[in-house]
Design a protein around this motif. Structure first.
Motif, PDB file in Angstrom:
ATOM      1  N   VAL A  15      12.510  -1.244  -2.144  1.00 51.99           N
ATOM      2  CA  VAL A  15      12.894  -2.005  -0.958  1.00 51.99           C
ATOM      3  C   VAL A  15      11.666  -2.609  -0.286  1.00 51.99           C
ATOM      4  CG1 VAL A  15      13.835  -1.772   1.381  1.00 51.99           C
ATOM      5  CG2 VAL A  15      15.036  -0.755  -0.543  1.00 51.99           C
ATOM      6  N   ILE A  16      10.585  -1.852  -0.198  1.00 54.76           N
ATOM      7  CA  ILE A  16       9.351  -2.359   0.418  1.00 54.76           C
ATOM      8  C   ILE A  16       8.817  -3.548  -0.365  1.00 54.76           C
ATOM      9  CG2 ILE A  16       6.925  -1.820   0.872  1.00 54.76           C
ATOM     10  CD1 ILE A  16       7.851   0.965   1.717  1.00 54.76           C
ATOM     11  N   ILE A  17       8.786  -3.440  -1.684  1.00 52.65           N
ATOM     12  CA  ILE A  17       8.278  -4.542  -2.509  1.00 52.65           C
ATOM     13  C   ILE A  17       9.160  -5.776  -2.354  1.00 52.65           C
ATOM     14  CG2 ILE A  17       7.851  -5.311  -4.875  1.00 52.65           C
ATOM     15  CD1 ILE A  17       6.910  -2.450  -5.485  1.00 52.65           C
ATOM     16  N   LEU A  18      10.485  -5.594  -2.330  1.00 49.80           N
ATOM     17  CA  LEU A  18      11.396  -6.732  -2.154  1.00 49.80           C
ATOM     18  C   LEU A  18      11.214  -7.393  -0.791  1.00 49.80           C
ATOM     19  CD1 LEU A  18      14.687  -5.364  -3.750  1.00 49.80           C
ATOM     20  CD2 LEU A  18      13.219  -7.175  -4.633  1.00 49.80           C
ATOM     21  N   CYS A  19      11.040  -6.598   0.259  1.00 47.31           N
ATOM     22  CA  CYS A  19      10.825  -7.152   1.600  1.00 47.31           C
ATOM     23  C   CYS A  19       9.498  -7.902   1.690  1.00 47.31           C
ATOM     24  CB  CYS A  19      10.884  -6.053   2.646  1.00 47.31           C
ATOM     25  SG  CYS A  19      12.538  -5.390   2.890  1.00 47.31           S
ATOM     26  N   LEU A  20       8.470  -7.339   1.086  1.00 49.01           N
ATOM     27  CA  LEU A  20       7.178  -8.033   1.075  1.00 49.01           C
ATOM     28  C   LEU A  20       7.275  -9.345   0.317  1.00 49.01           C
ATOM     29  CD1 LEU A  20       4.696  -5.076   0.490  1.00 49.01           C
ATOM     30  CD2 LEU A  20       4.835  -6.523   2.521  1.00 49.01           C
ATOM     31  N   VAL A  37      -0.421 -10.425   2.026  1.00 49.75           N
ATOM     32  CA  VAL A  37       0.852  -9.937   1.499  1.00 49.75           C
ATOM     33  C   VAL A  37       0.743  -9.721  -0.005  1.00 49.75           C
ATOM     34  CG1 VAL A  37       3.317 -10.434   1.281  1.00 49.75           C
ATOM     35  CG2 VAL A  37       2.099 -11.108   3.349  1.00 49.75           C
ATOM     36  N   ASP A  38       0.041 -10.615  -0.690  1.00 49.67           N
ATOM     37  CA  ASP A  38      -0.168 -10.457  -2.135  1.00 49.67           C
ATOM     38  C   ASP A  38      -0.880  -9.147  -2.445  1.00 49.67           C
ATOM     39  OD1 ASP A  38       1.002 -12.922  -2.535  1.00 49.67           O
ATOM     40  OD2 ASP A  38      -0.912 -13.994  -2.705  1.00 49.67           O
ATOM     41  N   GLU A  39      -1.892  -8.822  -1.654  1.00 46.26           N
ATOM     42  CA  GLU A  39      -2.631  -7.578  -1.868  1.00 46.26           C
ATOM     43  C   GLU A  39      -1.742  -6.358  -1.652  1.00 46.26           C
ATOM     44  OE1 GLU A  39      -6.280  -7.369   0.328  1.00 46.26           O
ATOM     45  OE2 GLU A  39      -6.846  -9.412  -0.249  1.00 46.26           O
ATOM     46  N   LEU A  40      -0.889  -6.403  -0.628  1.00 43.96           N
ATOM     47  CA  LEU A  40       0.020  -5.282  -0.377  1.00 43.96           C
ATOM     48  C   LEU A  40       1.031  -5.116  -1.505  1.00 43.96           C
ATOM     49  CD1 LEU A  40       0.776  -5.628   3.433  1.00 43.96           C
ATOM     50  CD2 LEU A  40      -0.408  -3.747   2.288  1.00 43.96           C
ATOM     51  N   PHE A  44       1.349  -1.672  -3.729  1.00 47.32           N
ATOM     52  CA  PHE A  44       2.586  -0.907  -3.875  1.00 47.32           C
ATOM     53  C   PHE A  44       3.049  -0.877  -5.327  1.00 47.32           C
ATOM     54  CE2 PHE A  44       3.213  -1.054   0.722  1.00 47.32           C
ATOM     55  CZ  PHE A  44       3.761   0.199   0.925  1.00 47.32           C
ATOM     56  N   ALA A  45       2.883  -1.969  -6.038  1.00 50.85           N
ATOM     57  CA  ALA A  45       3.349  -2.025  -7.427  1.00 50.85           C
ATOM     58  C   ALA A  45       2.523  -1.125  -8.344  1.00 50.85           C
ATOM     59  CB  ALA A  45       3.311  -3.464  -7.926  1.00 50.85           C
TER      60      ALA A  45
END
Length: 56
Positions: A15-20, A37-40, A44-45
């Protein structure tokens, strides 16, 4: 610099990755930079997973 540890299950992580990614798409549509945002998303990935035992 303080470091924080998040303990997420697979669903929360997804969910976090989809929201980002949605936020990144919004920034692209507005013509703004997406570097942070790309770095985050990458962090996470590629974050390592840890198995924890939960005592009840």
């Amino acid at each position: 610099m303080e470091k924080y540890h998040l303990y997420l299950d697979e669903t929360e992580r997804r969910v976090i990755i989809l929201c980002l990614n949605d936020f990144r798409n919004k920034l692209i549509a507005e013509g703004r930079y997406t570097d942070c945002v790309d770095e985050l998303i990458i962090k996470f990935a590629h974050a390592k997973t840890v198995k924890l035992k939960i005592r009840r």
